[in-house]
Every structure is written in structure tokens, then in C-alpha cells.
Scaffold this motif. Sequence first.
Motif, PDB file in Angstrom:
ATOM      1  N   LEU A 127       7.949 -10.208  -7.866  1.00 13.73           N
ATOM      2  CA  LEU A 127       8.533  -8.976  -7.330  1.00 13.73           C
ATOM      3  C   LEU A 127       8.974  -9.205  -5.885  1.00 13.73           C
ATOM      4  N   GLY A 128       8.124  -9.878  -5.112  1.00 13.61           N
ATOM      5  CA  GLY A 128       8.466 -10.179  -3.720  1.00 13.61           C
ATOM      6  C   GLY A 128       9.700 -11.046  -3.618  1.00 13.61           C
ATOM      7  N   VAL A 129       9.790 -12.066  -4.482  1.00 10.55           N
ATOM      8  CA  VAL A 129      10.960 -12.945  -4.449  1.00 10.55           C
ATOM      9  C   VAL A 129      12.219 -12.152  -4.795  1.00 10.55           C
TER      10      VAL A 129
ATOM     11  N   GLN B 266       0.536 -11.187  -0.912  1.00  6.93           N
ATOM     12  CA  GLN B 266      -0.500 -10.542  -1.720  1.00  6.93           C
ATOM     13  C   GLN B 266      -0.608 -11.201  -3.097  1.00  6.93           C
ATOM     14  N   GLY B 267       0.565 -11.521  -3.673  1.00  5.43           N
ATOM     15  CA  GLY B 267       0.584 -12.147  -4.987  1.00  5.43           C
ATOM     16  C   GLY B 267      -0.081 -13.513  -4.977  1.00  5.43           C
TER      17      GLY B 267
ATOM     18  N   VAL C 271      17.737  -8.701  -0.640  1.00  3.61           N
ATOM     19  CA  VAL C 271      18.021  -8.430   0.768  1.00  3.61           C
ATOM     20  C   VAL C 271      18.978  -9.480   1.336  1.00  3.61           C
ATOM     21  N   TYR C 272      18.789 -10.745   0.952  1.00  5.03           N
ATOM     22  CA  TYR C 272      19.612 -11.789   1.563  1.00  5.03           C
ATOM     23  C   TYR C 272      20.941 -11.974   0.854  1.00  5.03           C
TER      24      TYR C 272
ATOM     25  N   PHE D  58      12.761  -9.047  -4.203  1.00  6.34           N
ATOM     26  CA  PHE D  58      13.082  -8.303  -2.978  1.00  6.34           C
ATOM     27  C   PHE D  58      13.897  -9.171  -2.026  1.00  6.34           C
ATOM     28  N   LEU D  59      13.376 -10.374  -1.741  1.00  2.00           N
ATOM     29  CA  LEU D  59      14.036 -11.231  -0.755  1.00  2.00           C
ATOM     30  C   LEU D  59      15.434 -11.618  -1.228  1.00  2.00           C
TER      31      LEU D  59
ATOM     32  N   SER E 225       3.321  -9.952  -8.788  1.00  2.00           N
ATOM     33  CA  SER E 225       3.530  -9.586  -7.380  1.00  2.00           C
ATOM     34  C   SER E 225       4.439 -10.582  -6.679  1.00  2.00           C
ATOM     35  N   VAL E 226       4.150 -11.873  -6.875  1.00  2.00           N
ATOM     36  CA  VAL E 226       4.940 -12.898  -6.198  1.00  2.00           C
ATOM     37  C   VAL E 226       6.401 -12.788  -6.623  1.00  2.00           C
TER      38      VAL E 226
ATOM     39  N   LEU F 219       6.132  -4.765   7.604  1.00  2.00           N
ATOM     40  CA  LEU F 219       5.246  -4.082   6.675  1.00  2.00           C
ATOM     41  C   LEU F 219       4.332  -5.045   5.925  1.00  2.00           C
TER      42      LEU F 219
ATOM     43  N   PHE G 198       8.797  -6.197   2.964  1.00  2.00           N
ATOM     44  CA  PHE G 198       8.233  -5.789   1.675  1.00  2.00           C
ATOM     45  C   PHE G 198       8.142  -6.992   0.755  1.00  2.00           C
ATOM     46  N   GLY G 199       9.241  -7.774   0.739  1.00  2.00           N
ATOM     47  CA  GLY G 199       9.237  -8.982  -0.080  1.00  2.00           C
ATOM     48  C   GLY G 199       8.075  -9.884   0.294  1.00  2.00           C
ATOM     49  N   MET G 200       7.875 -10.080   1.607  1.00  2.00           N
ATOM     50  CA  MET G 200       6.778 -10.944   2.065  1.00  2.00           C
ATOM     51  C   MET G 200       5.429 -10.353   1.685  1.00  2.00           C
ATOM     52  N   LEU G 201       5.324  -9.021   1.806  1.00  2.00           N
ATOM     53  CA  LEU G 201       4.076  -8.341   1.439  1.00  2.00           C
ATOM     54  C   LEU G 201       3.671  -8.737   0.020  1.00  2.00           C
ATOM     55  N   PHE G 202       4.621  -8.622  -0.918  1.00  2.00           N
ATOM     56  CA  PHE G 202       4.289  -8.910  -2.310  1.00  2.00           C
ATOM     57  C   PHE G 202       4.027 -10.384  -2.524  1.00  2.00           C
ATOM     58  N   ILE G 203       4.761 -11.244  -1.811  1.00  2.00           N
ATOM     59  CA  ILE G 203       4.564 -12.678  -2.012  1.00  2.00           C
ATOM     60  C   ILE G 203       3.177 -13.094  -1.515  1.00  2.00           C
TER      61      ILE G 203
ATOM     62  N   PHE H 170       5.341   5.844   3.162  1.00  2.00           N
ATOM     63  CA  PHE H 170       4.587   4.633   2.828  1.00  2.00           C
ATOM     64  C   PHE H 170       3.144   4.999   2.480  1.00  2.00           C
TER      65      PHE H 170
ATOM     66  N   LEU I 171      12.852  -4.086   4.281  1.00  2.00           N
ATOM     67  CA  LEU I 171      12.976  -4.617   2.920  1.00  2.00           C
ATOM     68  C   LEU I 171      12.498  -6.055   2.843  1.00  2.00           C
ATOM     69  N   ALA I 172      12.873  -6.864   3.840  1.00  2.00           N
ATOM     70  CA  ALA I 172      12.464  -8.277   3.808  1.00  2.00           C
ATOM     71  C   ALA I 172      10.947  -8.396   3.910  1.00  2.00           C
TER      72      ALA I 172
END
Lengths: 291, 313
Positions: free
Chosen positions: B279-281, A112-113, B287-288, B283-284, B276-277, A36, A105-110, B117, A102-103
Motif C-alpha cells: 500500500l505504501g509503495v 510500518q509494514g 505521488v511521484y 502511494f509513492l 501495508s508495504v 506523517l 503516508f507512503g513511508m508510514l505504510f512502508i 487524521f 501523501l509521500a
Amino acid sequence: MLLVELTLAALTLGGLYALIAMGLTLQYGVARIMNLSHGEFMIGAAFLAYWLVSAQGLHPLLALCIALPIGFALQWLVYQTLLMPLVRRAPSPAALEVDSILATFGMLFIVQGIALVIFGGGYFSYDYLSMPVHVMGTAVAANRLLAAGFAIVIGLVVYVVLVRSRWGTAMRAMAGAPRFAHLVGINPRSMAAFAFALGGALVAAAGVLVSMFLPFSASMGVTFTMKALVIVIMGGVGNLMGCLLAALLLGIVETLVTRFIDPGLTLAATFAIFLLVLLLRPQGLFGRVGR
Amino acid sequence: MIHKVNKAAVVVAALLAVMAALPIVVPGDYLLSYGINLLQYGTLATAWALFSGPTRYISLATTAFFGIGAYTVAVLGEALPWPAVLAVALLIGALVALVVGLSTLRLSGVHFVIFTFGLTELIRQLVTWYEVNVTKSIGRYIFLDMSQLEIYWQLLALLALALLTGWLIRRSRLGLALRVIGEDETVARHLGINTTAAKVLLFTISSVFMTLVGAVMSPRWTYIDPAIVFNANLSFQVLIMSLLGGAGHLLGPLAGVIPLTALFEFLSARFPNHFSVLLGVTFLVIVYLVPNGVVERVRLWFRRPAAMVAKEA
């Protein structure tokens, strides 16, 4: 005249979508990763091209040559470091799907950020071949035409390689019967990594082409991901020809909606088609049997 | 077992009662507004997990329903009495959920994820198009006479209702059917479970709660437009809160909401550009490191000694 104009617009859009969606169908169909963050990597490549062209003074086509291998290497690394642990621990394909969603999604935000931090939220573009060219009595921007041409050429080359070469056959075998691929001597892990990386190269190419003719912004990637996902499902997952045709179909519909109804409703049109396909042919327009 | 369940229910009910009394005992605008945030995310995450927890379908439609609720209030808020406005919001939310559910939940989970989505963006475009072309003005004012405290209590009531619904579903045949679907959908179908009906029903219940949260929250803004209420970040925040806590447990999402509401508040105030960054971190990391949620982790810690004792014996 209107017909020529609309056809060219639809081809440009369709060719671009085809590149993005082919990348995604390789990643999802072969590598089984529902990515995603796909659109974000595309916008990332567009920013790379912007930087190379406007700050370093390189030719946009040279930027294309640089972005392709970088996209490939970056996504290969992403697969090996971030996604491999998920593939290893997943007890079932469904579990991998959830984890990969989910993973990514994390990359998407990173991604984009990072783009937001460096470039901010505004729109970017650079001037390249913006003079009009006359095609059968209609004026078209040359950069648009060039981007459309490149998208179609790259798409067709990848298609021919995947259908004609031995190595492409192996990759399609992975898409068709993932559990049995290793029985015929295919190394599924390295093949998956390769397919994922190739998808990254395609989306990087799409990003550079976008930067040539469309103003882009850091938060634009998600919409492209949505459209690519719809195309992949419509074409049938892992089906490259279906992907090309569905992308062209979407290009045509969007062009018509933009021209005759309202440019603000393109995504609504995409989802209307998607809904129709889901209701009438859930296996995809060109898929054979439902998975 | 029954005794234990009742004890947990009593504790939760007592906590909710304490929360209801809290703004009167400890008044303060900041505290109240923080409480409203907490309850908003808490109710949304609990509603999210009602459907996504047992079925393991990832829904990104939270914002879409939240926005539908908020917009219904913006349009009808002054024309109808408040309960009627909420009822209309409920009906619209349920209707949209039925359409989405019936067209995507017959198929695999992927179709559902992809559709949800894009759902927020789709509804945002449609509302924008309607406002521009039909009402000729984008954005609406909400002049409703509703205090922050009233919003707080309504949210609390919604949360209590969502928890009660979840608890009742878990004990019902529907809850059992959904757990089987989450484990293996093919098996569920072979057992004679009408999987589509079960999924659509639960999705609709969950969506109705989200719509009502949006409706109750909307008087907090005096001005809304599609970009404000259809902000996709909300879906992601709710998703990540539920997952951190653990969507498999009724109270799991709340365990994720409490730390993450504080974290997001802190991040958006201190590092607005890096939100954003980060928030992404987040998430990761989740997940992990905590794939099944904190609640499951804690349960394993408590279970491990017991299991070892059993082995030794």
C-alpha cells in the motif's frame, strides 16, 4: 504522595512527547515537510533498540548512542532522495504540503509494514532497570525515571543550541522567514535537509527511550504522530519553547485523564484540547501571529 | 459544449443502468460481492473527491463517517423502519461534519488534515468507552433482513446520487467558488466568497454520502465492533483511489477505484502480511509518477496533438 506520583508520570510523558514534537516541529517548521511517518520512525528506533538489547546484548544506553546517528543519517537520506524531488517540483508551499503529506503516508505504510513483516503485530519490551526507586515516598520504576531524565536533557540541549548558537539562529530564521533566509547567506536546501535529519535524530532518541519503559507494537506509531502534530500546532509551528510547554501540558492532561477518568480516553482528551485551541487561539497557545 | 456534456451524462446514465441490470443477467455470489466492493469504494471515492477535489484539502475522515453510519444501523436497525434509520444516520453524519468543519475549516488546510487524521481514532475511542461503560458490552449483532442484491442496488443508487450531486455542484455558483478556493484561497476571499461557508457546506454533503455508504454496508456484517467499522485503512484506500484516478474530475475517482479495488483484493488475498508495504509503495508511485491522476494524464495525451496543431497553424 499522589501528587508526586502524578507529577512524575506527567513529566515522563511530557518529556517524551516534547522530544517527538520537537523533531516534528523542526521538520515541519524549518524543512516545510509535514511528516506523517514521524511516529513510524520512532517505533522503528524502538525495534532497533529491542534488537540491539535482546539479541546483541548491548546496553540500552549504548543503543541510544547508536540510534541517534542512524536516525539522523536515515532521515537525511530520505529528505535528499525522496522529498527533494517534491520540493523542486512544488509550485507553491501549499502544493508541497499536499505532496509531502501523501509521500510521507507512503513511508508510514512502508516502515510500518516492514516492522509488521519482521516482528508481527504483538507487543515488545525488554527488561532494563525495572526495579522500583523511591522518590519522596513514592515507588517509581527506575527505567521510567531515566527515560524522563534523558528526554528532558536532550530536549533542553537542543533548545539551548537552537537559541544560543549562530547555526541555531540560522535555522530559526528559516522557520520565521523562509523566503528571505537566502538573502542573509543561508543555504535553504542544505539547512532544510539538516533540520529534517535532526528531527529524525530526536525521534530516534524518543524511540529508544520508549523501548526502555513502555511495551510497544508495530502499529503504535500513528498515535504518537497524531499527538505530536497536535503539540506542534498548539505550541505554534516552529516555536521550540511552545513545543516544550505544549508537550508538558499534554502530559499533564493525559496523566490526569488516565488516572481519574479512563485510560481509553487519552486521545479524546488530546483532541478536546486541540479543539479548544483551534476555537480560541488558532495561531497556537504560544504562537504570536497567525500564519 | 452543452451537447458534449449531455453526451457524457447519457453514457454515464446508461452505464449505471447496465450495472443495475447486471446481477440479474449474470447471477453469481462472487461477482455480486465484488460488485458491492466496487460500488462501496466507488461511492466513497466520489464523495471524497466532491470536497477534496476542488478545495485540495486532504480529508482522512472517510472511515469516521463510514463507521458512524454502520454504528447507527447497529444501534437502531431493529427499532426503526429502514428509511428512518438511514435518515438518522444522515443527520448524525451531517452534525459531526458540521462540528468538524466549523472548527477546522476556518483555518488553514493543515489543521483540517491533522484533525481528520485523528478523527477516526477519536470516535472509535468514544464509542468503545461508551459501550464498555454504559452498555457494558463491546460489539453488536445486526439481524436485518437484507439481501446482498438489495445492498448492491442501494449502493448503486447512492453512487448515482453522488455523481448527480457532483455534476450539479460543478455547474452552480458553489462549484465555481470552490474551484477559486482550490486555486488561491486569499483571492477567493477578496472576490467576496464566503470561503468557510462554502467549504463547510461541501464537506457536510460529502460526509453524508460516506455515512450512508457505511449504513448501507453494515447489514453485510452480522457482528460489528469499533475495531471493525473504524478501520483507518479504509480512509487511506479511498484517498489513494481518488488520487490515482484524479480528484479534479467528477469521474476521475472511479477510474482509480476500478484497478485499485482489484489490486487490493489480489494483494490482501495473496500477500496478507505485506499489504501495508505494498500500500505504501502504491502511494509513492502515485505521488511521484501520476501526481494529477490518470484521467488528467489521458486528457493531456489527447490534448497534446491538438495543441501542436494549433501552434503550427
